[in-house]
Design an enzyme around this catalytic site. Structure first.
Site, PDB file in Angstrom:
ATOM      1  N   SER A 150       0.769  -1.070   0.183  1.00 27.06           N
ATOM      2  CA  SER A 150      -0.095   0.094  -0.094  1.00 27.06           C
ATOM      3  C   SER A 150       0.945   1.321   0.034  1.00 27.06           C
ATOM      4  CB  SER A 150      -0.806  -0.006   1.367  1.00 27.06           C
ATOM      5  OG  SER A 150      -0.183  -0.291   2.297  1.00 27.06           O
ATOM      6  N   GLN A 208       7.066  -0.126  -2.798  1.00 25.06           N
ATOM      7  CA  GLN A 208       7.089  -1.463  -3.462  1.00 25.06           C
ATOM      8  C   GLN A 208       8.668  -1.724  -3.461  1.00 25.06           C
ATOM      9  OE1 GLN A 208       5.410  -0.851  -7.303  1.00 25.06           O
ATOM     10  NE2 GLN A 208       7.559  -0.567  -8.273  1.00 25.06           N
ATOM     11  N   VAL A 209       8.937  -2.974  -3.587  1.00 28.54           N
ATOM     12  CA  VAL A 209      10.320  -3.391  -3.509  1.00 28.54           C
ATOM     13  C   VAL A 209      10.968  -4.035  -4.942  1.00 28.54           C
ATOM     14  CG1 VAL A 209      11.969  -4.965  -2.463  1.00 28.54           C
ATOM     15  CG2 VAL A 209       9.979  -4.201  -1.087  1.00 28.54           C
ATOM     16  N   ASP A 234       5.485  -6.848  13.449  1.00 30.42           N
ATOM     17  CA  ASP A 234       4.747  -7.475  12.343  1.00 30.42           C
ATOM     18  C   ASP A 234       5.432  -8.679  12.051  1.00 30.42           C
ATOM     19  OD1 ASP A 234       2.753  -7.298  10.337  1.00 30.42           O
ATOM     20  OD2 ASP A 234       3.747  -5.986   9.096  1.00 30.42           O
TER      21      ASP A 234
END
Length: 510
Positions: A136, A139-140, A290
């Site tokens: 969201s 990006q990688v 996380d």
């Protein structure tokens, strides 16, 4: 930005909640009053046709949030850490919320890298792939450094994401104020504080320098942890909107077949995951909040690799001790001690009955300890514990809620690796060791040393502070009170002297 013009965004939100069937789910989770239900339905139902349809295969809440876009997806993820606000059932739904979105183009990504790093991509990387993961916020890309030939991951924020989030967060603040106005009973959930918490999380994730710093601090804390590694941050190739770190290569933590094929011991891995989390939470007070399968891999040598440091948890030393004593008390089934810890920490109001609270805790613990060992859940225990403490007037503590939510996730990872794991048996040595080091005689000496060092630092200022206090007292108080301040001054000077002596003695002992 916050104002009535955000009503249009709330209308679109309400319309989407209505169209996806999520409106009642959300209102029930927040225990909405009739007045709030009327306002919410009035904002959504007449405009239902304007709402986004979403993916019909998803549960209503996740379907609506996914359809509404990045800010709502992230908001849902953050709310999944707050079962105290949305309830356990909705929190579970939101916990599986995925933020896999279509990637933006590689040309845009390269342009962003060049703007942030001030060099052409070709001058830094010999290879730069298409997006390998798109979420969201960012990006990688997989890349290779020219100077070292090392494979790296390059995380790039979505173009314009800051402005888009700012607009939606402004609307969230307006919604929180409306909830407080039309549903006074919901104020116990502190809607505005929930949005402020979300706002803080997002601000941290929208500045990749902060995530890089979090990763660096986490690495410093865990550098001696056996069987655990973190990708190195490449500071000279990182900036506010770009983060470059070593590539994490290994079997996905959620792929048991790949883990088995690589010859790794899943039973050992399940224990290590739990040990690592408890050590980070109790020993360091700084933990990966996380820690799900998607953010971990198993390296070829069997090490666990963690990455994605956008959400980290922090708990202070005192809270860690309280948390450990609570866990230790439950492990020993000493419910009176657990009750007293809550009262001593001020978690439960002093006017409540400690014996009654201890009995309520026994009602939580005994059914769980009566289960088969492989079904004993620390996460379930903590969830029930928060329900009981809420009944006795304990105010919500965000850091403990985040800790409990992460415990749920970590326990799930451990059980996915080894369904027969005995959570309490694995946790007991870590908790017991922490209790021994932080609450026994050794801890008293450590606390005394810390106090002495503080007094020693303030030593040069003590005469001035004492003189100022005496002057104020002589000007404001009656003469009969002056001797009291002389005793205060004398005590401070004695304390400073004693502190300096203790520091020297402890340093010699060390």
């Amino acid at each position: 930005m916050r104002g009535p013009h955000n009503i249009w965004r709330l209308i679109r939100t309400g319309a989407t909640l209505e169209r996806t069937g999520a409106m009642n789910v959300v209102l029930d989770a927040f225990e909405a009053t009739p007045a709030l239900r009327f306002v919410a339905r009035a904002l959504g139902l007449p405009f239902k046709w304007l709402g986004y349809k979403g993916d019909p295969t998803m549960p209503p809440a996740t379907r609506a949030l996914t359809a509404l876009g990045p800010a709502y997806i992230k908001f849902g993820q953050v709310l999944s850490t707050r079962p105290d606000v949305v309830g356990d059932e909705l929190a579970v739904q939101l916990r599986v919320l995925q933020d896999k979105l279509p990637p933006f183009s590689i040309e845009e990504a390269k342009a962003e890298v060049e703007r942030e790093l001030g060099e052409p991509v070709s001058a830094i990387f010999s290879e730069f792939s298409e997006s390998v993961a798109a979420a969201s916020i960012a990006q990688v890309h997989k890349a290779r450094l020219i100077d070292s030939g090392e494979e790296v991951a390059v995380k790039v924020l979505r173009p314009g994401i800051e402005r888009a989030f700012r607009k939606d967060v402004d609307a969230f603040y307006l919604a929180a104020r409306m909830v407080e106005v039309f549903s006074p009973g919901s104020r116990r959930l502190r809607p505005t504080e929930v949005i402020e918490h979300f706002d803080g999380v997002v601000r941290g994730e929208l500045d990749l320098r902060l995530e890089s710093a979090a990763a660096s601090e986490f690495a410093a804390n865990t550098k001696n942890d056996e069987g655990f590694q973190l990708p190195d941050i490449k500071w000279n190739h990182s900036a506010r909107r770009v983060m470059t770190l070593g590539w994490a290569d290994g079997a996905a933590m959620g792929d048991n077949a790949a883990i088995d094929a690589a010859g790794h011991d899943r039973v050992a891995l399940s224990k290590r995951v739990l040990h690592l989390f408890l050590n980070h939470a109790l020993r360091d007070g700084y933990f990966h909040a996380d820690m799900h399968q998607g953010n971990m891999k198993v390296a070829a040598n069997g090490d666990i690799i963690a990455y994605d440091f956008g959400i980290m948890g922090h708990i202070d030393e005192y809270t860690r001790r309280v948390y450990a004593e609570i866990l230790y008390g439950f492990i020993r089934r000493d419910y009176m001690r657990v009750a007293k810890v809550h009262f001593e920490a001020g978690y439960v109001p002093a006017d409540k009955d400690v014996d009654e609270f201890a009995r309520a805790l026994r009602a939580v613990g005994e059914p769980i300890f009566g289960m088969d060992a492989t079904h004993i859940s620390m996460a379930r225990l903590l969830s029930y514990l928060f329900e009981v403490t809420e009944r006795f007037g304990m105010e919500t503590r965000t850091e403990l809620i985040l800790l409990q939510r992460t415990m749920v996730v970590v326990e799930g990872v451990a059980r996915s690796l080894n369904p027969h794991i005995n959570i309490w048996e694995v946790a007991s040595p870590i908790v017991t060791d922490y209790i021994t080091k932080s609450i026994g005689p050794r801890a008293i000496l450590t606390d005394l040393k810390s106090t002495a060092m503080v007094l020693a630092r303030f030593g040069p200022r003590l005469p001035g502070l004492v003189e100022s206090a005496l002057l104020r007292q002589s000007n404001e108080a009656l003469p009969k009170h002056r001797p009291f301040w002389r005793w205060v001054a004398l005590s401070l000077m004695i304390g400073a002297t004693f502190g300096a002596v203790v520091v020297m003695v402890l340093d010699r002992i060390g």
